[in-house]
Design an enzyme around this catalytic site. Structure first.
Site, PDB file in Angstrom:
ATOM      1  N   GLY A  16     -41.871  36.690  91.510  1.00  0.00           N
ATOM      2  CA  GLY A  16     -40.641  36.510  91.860  1.00  0.00           C
ATOM      3  C   GLY A  16     -40.341  37.071  93.377  1.00  0.00           C
ATOM      4  O   GLY A  16     -39.290  37.111  94.034  1.00  0.00           O
ATOM      5  N   ASN A  18     -40.574  35.021  96.032  1.00  0.00           N
ATOM      6  CA  ASN A  18     -39.937  33.755  96.569  1.00  0.00           C
ATOM      7  C   ASN A  18     -38.352  33.909  96.218  1.00  0.00           C
ATOM      8  O   ASN A  18     -37.525  33.650  97.040  1.00  0.00           O
ATOM      9  CB  ASN A  18     -40.439  32.556  96.303  1.00  0.00           C
ATOM     10  CG  ASN A  18     -41.727  32.312  97.230  1.00  0.00           C
ATOM     11  OD1 ASN A  18     -41.479  31.829  98.240  1.00  0.00           O
ATOM     12  ND2 ASN A  18     -42.857  32.169  96.514  1.00  0.00           N
ATOM     13  N   ASN A 112     -40.488  22.289  94.783  1.00  0.00           N
ATOM     14  CA  ASN A 112     -41.548  23.262  94.263  1.00  0.00           C
ATOM     15  C   ASN A 112     -42.170  23.631  95.638  1.00  0.00           C
ATOM     16  O   ASN A 112     -41.893  23.116  96.828  1.00  0.00           O
ATOM     17  CB  ASN A 112     -42.360  22.748  93.809  1.00  0.00           C
ATOM     18  CG  ASN A 112     -43.481  23.412  93.156  1.00  0.00           C
ATOM     19  OD1 ASN A 112     -43.342  24.622  92.758  1.00  0.00           O
ATOM     20  ND2 ASN A 112     -44.970  22.890  93.400  1.00  0.00           N
ATOM     21  N   HIS A 114     -45.619  25.291  96.952  1.00  0.00           N
ATOM     22  CA  HIS A 114     -47.109  25.550  96.582  1.00  0.00           C
ATOM     23  C   HIS A 114     -47.832  26.043  97.941  1.00  0.00           C
ATOM     24  O   HIS A 114     -47.467  25.822  99.007  1.00  0.00           O
ATOM     25  CB  HIS A 114     -47.509  23.964  96.599  1.00  0.00           C
ATOM     26  CG  HIS A 114     -49.021  24.004  96.129  1.00  0.00           C
ATOM     27  ND1 HIS A 114     -49.321  24.078  94.838  1.00  0.00           N
ATOM     28  CD2 HIS A 114     -50.088  23.799  96.786  1.00  0.00           C
ATOM     29  CE1 HIS A 114     -50.721  23.987  94.621  1.00  0.00           C
ATOM     30  NE2 HIS A 114     -51.138  23.652  95.947  1.00  0.00           N
ATOM     31  N   ASP A 155     -47.419  18.202  92.217  1.00  0.00           N
ATOM     32  CA  ASP A 155     -47.783  18.402  93.509  1.00  0.00           C
ATOM     33  C   ASP A 155     -48.007  17.358  94.678  1.00  0.00           C
ATOM     34  O   ASP A 155     -48.002  17.510  95.663  1.00  0.00           O
ATOM     35  CB  ASP A 155     -48.962  19.358  93.853  1.00  0.00           C
ATOM     36  CG  ASP A 155     -48.919  20.726  93.156  1.00  0.00           C
ATOM     37  OD1 ASP A 155     -47.702  21.379  93.042  1.00  0.00           O
ATOM     38  OD2 ASP A 155     -50.019  21.274  92.725  1.00  0.00           O
ATOM     39  N   GLU A 184     -44.386  31.627 103.047  1.00  0.00           N
ATOM     40  CA  GLU A 184     -43.503  30.856 101.905  1.00  0.00           C
ATOM     41  C   GLU A 184     -42.338  31.546 101.882  1.00  0.00           C
ATOM     42  O   GLU A 184     -41.520  30.782 101.754  1.00  0.00           O
ATOM     43  CB  GLU A 184     -44.262  31.296 100.513  1.00  0.00           C
ATOM     44  CG  GLU A 184     -45.474  30.524 100.343  1.00  0.00           C
ATOM     45  CD  GLU A 184     -46.137  30.692  98.911  1.00  0.00           C
ATOM     46  OE1 GLU A 184     -45.188  30.631  97.818  1.00  0.00           O
ATOM     47  OE2 GLU A 184     -47.369  31.031  98.666  1.00  0.00           O
TER      48      GLU A 184
HETATM   49  C1  GRF Z   1     -46.342  31.438  94.982  1.00  0.00           C
HETATM   50  O1  GRF Z   1     -47.626  31.413  95.672  1.00  0.00           O
HETATM   51  C2  GRF Z   1     -45.921  29.954  94.887  1.00  0.00           C
HETATM   52  O2  GRF Z   1     -46.299  29.152  96.090  1.00  0.00           O
HETATM   53  C3  GRF Z   1     -46.609  29.676  93.680  1.00  0.00           C
HETATM   54  O3  GRF Z   1     -46.537  30.907  92.984  1.00  0.00           O
HETATM   55  C4  GRF Z   1     -46.438  31.979  93.663  1.00  0.00           C
HETATM   56  C5  GRF Z   1     -45.381  32.670  93.090  1.00  0.00           C
HETATM   57  O4  GRF Z   1     -44.799  33.994  93.958  1.00  0.00           O
HETATM   58  N1  GRF Z   1     -46.116  28.308  93.095  1.00  0.00           N
HETATM   59  P1  GRF Z   1     -43.840  34.724  93.611  1.00  0.00           P
HETATM   60  O5  GRF Z   1     -43.548  34.537  92.083  1.00  0.00           O
HETATM   61  O6  GRF Z   1     -42.749  34.116  94.264  1.00  0.00           O
HETATM   62  O7  GRF Z   1     -43.929  36.106  94.016  1.00  0.00           O
END
Ligand code: GRF
Length: 205
Positions: A16, A18, A112, A114, A155, A184
């Site tokens: 988590g 992100n 999403n 990626h 994707d 990200e």
């Molecule tokens: C990220 O690399 C995202 O792109 C992928 O899964 C990972 C999730 O990371 N889909 P987090 O759980 O947000 O740390």
């Protein structure tokens, strides 16, 4: 329910970070008029759930095994999201593939993130370290991350934005993953802003 604000549902399965970036951007007002309505995890031990709890954000662990099949699981997921009057669904490290029915119901409202420069290095099975292993094996000079709308082709939905990072000679899948993850966290916030406040989509349900 404060409908003056755009409401996000964030689907997670893992650490988590992100999600944390989105929470941080809301807290420091980089992302305004936006709130996280709910965080939903398909994994009980996802640290993302803990992050939601620590920030007093409504969160649910929905165990797919509690349902007869994927349709039953998604029916509940759809109900929860609809009840929250959500404007945008973010897949932030969510490991389950959503059905065409689910995607259709929330058409153009699911995004999403990626960890590669799509359309390269995406698709079924391309997640986690595997993506970065492939990038290094293919001797790519750059990689990065992509946000896109979710369609039933894994994707492969319309790309919203990308951030690039160089692939260094000394990179391992781990180091590359770590550098991309930093990007990200910026990209996810930029994308949410863009989709909610710049694109001319009508989110009337
Ligand atoms: C990220 O690399 C995202 O792109 C992928 O899964 C990972 C999730 O990371 N889909 P987090 O759980 O947000 O740390």
């Amino acid at each position: 329910m404060n409908k003056a604000k755009k409401r996000l549902a964030i689907l997670v399965s893992g650490s988590g970070t992100n999600l944390q970036a989105i929470i941080g951007a809301i807290n420091n007002k980089e992302l305004t008029n936006t709130e996280i309505a709910i965080v939903i995890s398909n994994k009980k031990d996802a640290y993302a759930l803990k992050r939601a709890q620590l920030n007093q954000i409504k969160n649910i662990y929905l165990n797919p095994k509690d349902f007869l099949n994927n349709e039953g699981y998604e029916t509940e997921l759809i109900k929860i999201i609809k009840d929250e009057n959500v404007d945008l669904i973010i897949l932030a490290g969510y490991t389950r593939i959503l059905s065409a029915k689910f995607i259709d119901i929330f058409s153009q409202r699911i995004i999403n993130i990626h960890p590669a420069l799509l359309p390269k290095f995406g698709g079924k099975g391309m997640y986690g370290l595997k993506v970065h292993e492939e990038v290094i094996r293919s001797k790519e000079k750059e990689s990065g991350c992509t946000t896109h709308f979710v369609t039933s082709d894994v994707d492969a939905g319309p790309i919203i934005a990308q951030r690039k990072v160089p692939v260094l000679e000394k990179d391992t899948p781990d180091t590359l993953q770590q550098r991309i993850l930093i990007e990200e966290h910026k990209l996810i916030v930029e994308t949410i802003k863009k989709v909610l406040f710049e694109f001319a989509f009508s989110y009337n349900k």
